[in-house]
Enzyme design. Structure first.
Site, mmCIF file in Angstrom:
data_model
loop_
_atom_site.group_PDB
_atom_site.id
_atom_site.type_symbol
_atom_site.label_atom_id
_atom_site.label_comp_id
_atom_site.label_asym_id
_atom_site.label_seq_id
_atom_site.Cartn_x
_atom_site.Cartn_y
_atom_site.Cartn_z
ATOM 1 N N SER A 1 4.574 -1.576 4.201
ATOM 2 C CA SER A 1 4.721 -2.954 4.681
ATOM 3 C C SER A 1 4.810 -3.911 3.507
ATOM 4 C CB SER A 1 3.522 -3.356 5.542
ATOM 5 O OG SER A 1 3.473 -2.573 6.691
ATOM 6 N N ASN B 1 -3.364 7.502 17.730
ATOM 7 C CA ASN B 1 -4.488 7.691 18.657
ATOM 8 C C ASN B 1 -4.988 9.135 18.629
ATOM 9 O OD1 ASN B 1 -4.340 5.054 19.446
ATOM 10 N ND2 ASN B 1 -4.066 5.490 21.628
ATOM 11 N N GLN C 1 0.827 -1.205 0.000
ATOM 12 C CA GLN C 1 0.000 0.000 0.000
ATOM 13 C C GLN C 1 0.862 1.256 0.000
ATOM 14 O OE1 GLN C 1 -3.442 0.138 2.707
ATOM 15 N NE2 GLN C 1 -2.557 1.893 3.719
ATOM 16 N N GLY C 2 0.802 2.047 -1.062
ATOM 17 C CA GLY C 2 1.624 3.260 -1.155
ATOM 18 C C GLY C 2 0.852 4.519 -0.790
ATOM 19 N N TYR C 3 0.693 4.730 0.488
ATOM 20 C CA TYR C 3 -0.034 5.920 0.952
ATOM 21 C C TYR C 3 0.920 6.936 1.605
ATOM 22 C CZ TYR C 3 -4.890 4.206 0.421
ATOM 23 O OH TYR C 3 -6.095 3.799 -0.056
ATOM 24 N N SER C 4 1.491 6.551 2.766
ATOM 25 C CA SER C 4 2.263 7.506 3.559
ATOM 26 C C SER C 4 3.493 7.994 2.810
ATOM 27 C CB SER C 4 2.722 6.858 4.863
ATOM 28 O OG SER C 4 1.628 6.533 5.660
ATOM 29 N N GLU D 1 -10.678 -1.786 5.703
ATOM 30 C CA GLU D 1 -9.743 -2.220 6.745
ATOM 31 C C GLU D 1 -10.454 -2.497 8.063
ATOM 32 O OE1 GLU D 1 -6.608 0.754 6.815
ATOM 33 O OE2 GLU D 1 -5.157 -0.862 6.612
#
Lengths: 352, 394
Positions: free
Chosen positions: B168, B373, B131-134, B249
Site C-alpha cells: 500500500s 479470516n 510495508q514490504g512484507y507480502s 497494528e
C-alpha cells in the site's frame, strides 16, 4: 477509562468458581433433575454460606454492598456450572428491585435482610416473561401489574407448573389478582423500577449465557483434542478448529459489552437500555454459536443424553428468549438509533 | 472499572476539536471524509500537506514517548484524538504506516542513530512509509519470504533482491521497511532481517496493481540489488521484529478505524431514513445488528487497551481482526441493500463509483488483507485455544 476489576471482585469470583467446581459437578446436577422440586436445598444453603446471596444487599441489611459489576462476573460462573437454582433471580434481580424501592416500603428491609442470610426465595413476575421461574418454592413473588409493584406469597398466587426443555428449569404460569393490599409501589415509582429490573434480568441472562458458552467451548476443545480420526486429533483439522475459533471470538467480543452494560446499570446511566440490549444480544448469540458448533464438533456424541454438552446447550436455548427475545432487544436498539431525534455520530456513539 | 474520561482528558478533547475546526478549512476543506479505506488513492498531495499541517500542530506521534519527540499521550488521550479526528471528518492518514508501524518499531528496536535519522521525518509529516512484507509466494505463509539480502563484504552494506506485492502507498512513500532473507538457504521464520530502504533508487521499480474498484492503492515492488539504508536489530531478528510490529497494528489505530466505521454507518442510516428503507423491519434489524457489532469492537478495543489481564493472553487481541473484518464486510452488503436497485448505478463514466459502492467493493477485501479470516481462525484456535497444529508441507 478502565475495564479492569478490583481485587475484591476478582477474589470473590475465584472463590465462587472454585466452590462450584467441587460442589456442583454435572453428575450431581443430573441427580437434581430427577427430584420433584428440581432444587437442592443443601446446595442453595452452601452457596449462601459463600456469601453469594448477600452480594448486592446493602451493608445495613447484612449484605456485601457490591453492584452489577461484580454480578457481571458471578452470573458467568452460575452459567459455567449450569447452576439449576435461579439464585440470580433472588440475589441479583430481586435484591436490585428491593434496593430501588423507597426506604420503609412494606417488607423492603426485612426481605433484603433475608436475601442476605439466604432464608428467602423471591420469584419475579414481569410481563415480558410469560412464565416465572421457581414459583413452586418461592416465599414471595414480586409481580408487575401495569407498572405497579405487587408483593404476594406463593399461597396467594395460583400457579400451574410447565415443564421446560431444560430439565433444570422449573417454570410456572401464575395467576395473581392484584389488590390495593398487595401493592407496595404505585406505577409512578414502579415503572422506572420495572424498567431497571428488566435490564437487570436481561443482564443476568447475558452473564449466564457467556458462562454457558465458555463451558461449551471448553468441553468442545477437550473433545476435539482427544478424539482421533484419520490418525490425528480432529482438532488439528481446520474445518474443526475454525468453528471453535468463531466460538471464542464471539465470547471474547461479548464480554466487554456485558461489563459496559453492568457499569451503566450500576451508575444509573440514562442509556442503560441500549447497553443492556447490546450485551443481551451479543451474549445470547455467543451461546447460540457455542451450542451449534459445540454439537457439530462433538459429532454424534453431542446428540446423546450421556454427553454433558446437552446440559449447557439446553440452558442456553432456554435462556435465549427470557427477559426479552432477540427481536425485542434488536427493536430497542433500532428504535433508539433510528428515532427522528437520534443523536448519531462519533461524539454520541463514543462519547461515553 | 471506570468508564469515563477525567477533566484533563476532556480539556485535551477540546484542544484537538478546536484545533481541527480551525485548521480543516481552506485548502483542506475538500478533504473532509476523504482518503479512507477504498478511497486512499484520492488527493495524495493535498493529504501530504495536511500531514504537515497536523505535524505543525504537534498532532503526529502523540502516543510516542517524549524522549523520541512524541507527547507521551495516555491511551485515553490517543482514543480521544482518534474520536475527534473522525468526528471532524479529517482525511484518511497517509502517514499512518510511519507513525503507527515504522516509528514504533524503530523506537523499540533501533539504535540511537537510527532514531535520530528516521523519527523526525515521520514526526514532521514529510516522510512517508510503506510495508514490504507480502510476496507472490509469501501471502498467508508470510514466513516463506524469498527476497534476499546480501552484505557487500567491502562496504558492509546490504543489498536487496526480490519482489514484494500488495504494498500500500509504495508509490507515495520515500521509505519502505522490508523483510528479507539474510541467511542463504534458511527456511521459514529463521534467517530473516528487517531492513529500512529508500524508495528513490533506480534499483527499485514500483508497479501499481489495478483493483476491481478500477483504482490503485497498492503495488508490486521489484528490488534489483537495491541498497538498504539500515538493518534494524541483527541479521536473523527480522521475524521477531516483524511480529512485534504486527502487534502495534492492533493498538490504538483500531480506535481511529472504528470512527471511520461509525461515519460509514451513519451515512447508511441517513440514506435509510431518507429513502424509506428504515421502515423495513428487516433493514431496521440489520442496522441494529451493525450498531451492536460496532459497540462490541469499541468495548473490546478499550478493554484491550486498559489491560484486563483476566481476559487471557491476548485473547481479545487475537479475535479482533476476525471480528472487524467480518463486520465491515457485512456493513458493505447492508449499504447495498439499503440503496436497493439504485446500488448498481455508477456515479459516472468511465468507472466512477459512489462512496457506498467503493465501501461495498473495498470491504470484499477486508477478510483477506492483513491475514485472511481463515488464517486468523488458525491463530485463534492454535494460540488462543491450544489446539493441535495442522501438518505443514515443510
Amino acid at each position: 477509562m478502565d475495564f479492569t476489576f478490583t481485587e475484591d471482585q476478582l477474589a470473590f469470583k475465584e472463590a465462587i468458581s472454585r466452590f462450584l467446581m467441587t460442589e456442583a459437578p454435572p453428575e450431581m446436577l443430573r441427580d437434581i433433575w430427577e427430584t420433584e422440586d428440581g432444587r437442592s436445598p443443601e446446595l442453595r444453603r452452601k452457596i449462601a454460606e459463600q456469601g453469594l446471596m448477600a452480594l448486592s444487599v446493602p451493608e445495613e441489611q447484612g449484605g456485601l454492598g457490591m453492584d452489577d459489576i461484580a454480578w457481571s462476573l458471578l452470573t458467568q460462573e452460575l452459567g459455567y456450572y449450569a447452576i439449576p437454582d435461579s439464585m440470580a433471580d433472588t440475589a441479583y434481580v430481586a435484591a436490585g428491585l428491593l434496593r430501588a424501592l423507597p426506604d420503609g416500603t412494606t417488607g423492603r428491609e426485612d426481605m433484603l435482610t433475608r436475601v442476605a442470610d439466604g432464608s428467602i426465595r423471591i420469584a419475579i413476575s414481569h410481563s415480558i416473561n410469560p412464565l416465572v421461574a421457581d414459583v413452586h418454592l418461592a416465599d414471595k413473588i414480586i409481580v408487575e401489574h401495569q407498572g405497579a409493584i405487587h408483593l404476594v406469597s406463593r399461597e396467594q398466587a395460583g400457579y400451574e407448573r410447565n415443564e421446560s426443555i431444560d430439565s433444570s428449569r422449573r417454570l410456572s404460569k401464575i395467576s395473581v389478582t392484584p389488590t390495593a393490599d398487595s401493592q407496595i409501589a404505585a406505577a409512578d415509582t414502579g415503572a422506572a423500577i420495572w424498567e431497571q429490573t428488566l435490564n437487570r434480568g436481561a443482564l443476568a441472562v447475558a452473564g449466564q449465557s457467556l458462562g454457558l458458552a465458555q463451558r461449551m467451548l471448553d468441553l468442545s476443545v477437550d473433545y476435539a483434542v482427544q478424539r482421533k480420526q484419520f490418525g490425528k486429533p480432529i482438532g488439528s483439522f481446520q474445518a474443526v478448529k475454525h468453528k471453535l475459533a468463531d466460538v471464542v471470538s464471539g465470547i471474547e467480543f461479548a464480554k466487554p459489552t456485558l461489563y459496559r452494560a453492568a457499569y451503566a446499570l450500576a451508575n444509573n446511566d440514562a442509556r442503560a437500555d441500549l447497553y443492556v440490549s447490546h450485551a443481551k444480544l451479543a451474549s445470547c448469540e455467543a451461546a447460540w454459536v457455542a451450542a451449534r458448533h459445540g454439537i457439530q464438533v462433538h459429532g454424534a456424541m453431542g446428540y446423546t443424553w450421556e454427553a454433558d454438552l446437552q446440559m449447557f446447550m439446553k440452558r442456553a436455548w432456554a435462556l435465549n428468549a427470557s427477559w426479552g427475545t432477540r427481536d425485542f432487544h434488536r427493536q430497542r436498539i433500532a428504535d433508539d438509533i433510528l428515532a427522528d431525534d437520534a443523536q448519531i455520530g462519533p461524539r454520541y456513539t463514543f462519547g461515553e | 472499572m471506570k468508564l469515563t474520561f477525567n477533566a484533563a482528558d476532556e480539556r485535551f478533547r477540546e484542544d484537538i476539536a478546536s484545533w481541527l475546526q480551525a485548521h480543516l478549512v481552506g485548502e483542506f476543506e475538500h478533504l473532509k471524509f476523504r482518503g479512507g479505506p477504498g478511497d486512499e488513492h484520492m488527493f495524495p498531495e493535498e493529504r501530504k500537506r495536511w500531514e504537515q499541517e497536523l505535524a505543525a500542530g504537534g498532532w503526529v506521534g502523540i502516543g510516542w514517548p517524549e524522549a523520541c519527540g512524541g507527547r507521551g499521550a495516555s491511551i485515553e488521550q490517543q482514543v480521544i484524538f482518534a474520536e475527534e479526528y473522525a468526528r471532524a471528518g479529517a482525511p484518511g492518514r497517509i502517514g499512518h504506516i510511519g507513525e503507527g508501524l515504522a516509528g514504533p518499531t524503530i523506537i523499540a528496536f533501533g539504535t540511537p542513530e537510527q532514531k535520530a535519522k528516521y523519527l523526525p521525518g515521520i514526526l514532521n509529516g514529510t516522510e512517508f512509509w510503506c510495508q514490504g512484507y507480502s510476496e507472490p509466494s509469501a501471502g498467508s505463509d508470510l514466513a516463506n519470504v524469498r527476497t534476499r539480502a546480501v552484505r557487500d563484504p567491502d562496504s558492509g552494506r546490504w543489498r536487496i533482491t526480490g519482489q514484494k506485492i500488495w504494498t500500500s502507498l509504495a508509490h507515495e512513500s520515500q521509505w519502505c521497511f522490508v523483510l528479507a532473507r539474510t541467511e542463504p538457504g534458511s527456511v521459514a521464520h529463521r534467517g530473516l532481517g528487517f531492513f529500512l530502504v529508500r524508495m528513490a533508487q533506480p534499483e527499485i521499480t514500483v508497479r501499481p496493481i489495478e483493483q476491481l474498484t478500477g483504482t490503485s492503492e497498492f503495488n508490486e515492488v521489484f528490488f534489483d540489488d537495491a541498497l538498504a539504508e539500515d538493518l534494524v536489530g541483527e541479521p536473523g531478528d527480522g521475524w521477531r521484529i516483524a511480529m512485534t510490529l504486527l502487534g502495534f497494528e492492533r493498538g490504538v489505530s483500531t480506535l481511529g478505524q472504528q470512527m471511520q466505521f461509525q461515519n460509514e454507518l451513519d451515512e447508511i442510516i441517513r440514506i435509510a431514513r431518507s429513502n424509506g428503507a428504515a421502515s423495513d423491519p428487516a433493514i431496521r434489524q440489520r442496522i441494529a445488528e451493525a450498531h451492536t457489532g460496532l459497540r462490541l469492537m469499541r468495548y473490546n478495543a478499550l478493554r484491550m487497551l486498559s489491560g484486563d489481564e483476566r481476559s487471557g493472553p491476548d485473547s481479545s487481541a487475537l479475535v479482533y481482526k476476525l471480528h472487524w473484518a467480518s463486520w465491515h464486510r457485512n456493513l458493505g452488503a447492508l449499504a447495498m441493500d439499503v440503496l436497493g436497485p439504485e446500488a448498481e448505478l455508477l456515479d459516472g463514466a468511465p468507472y466512477e463509483l459512489t462512496r457506498l459502492q467503493s465501501l461495498f467493493l473495498f470491504t470484499r477485501s477486508d477478510t483477506i488483507y492483513g491475514g485472511t479470516n481463515q488464517i486468523q481462525r488458525n491463530i485463534i484456535a492454535e494460540r488462543g485455544l491450544g489446539m493441535p497444529k495442522e501438518a505443514k508441507g515443510r
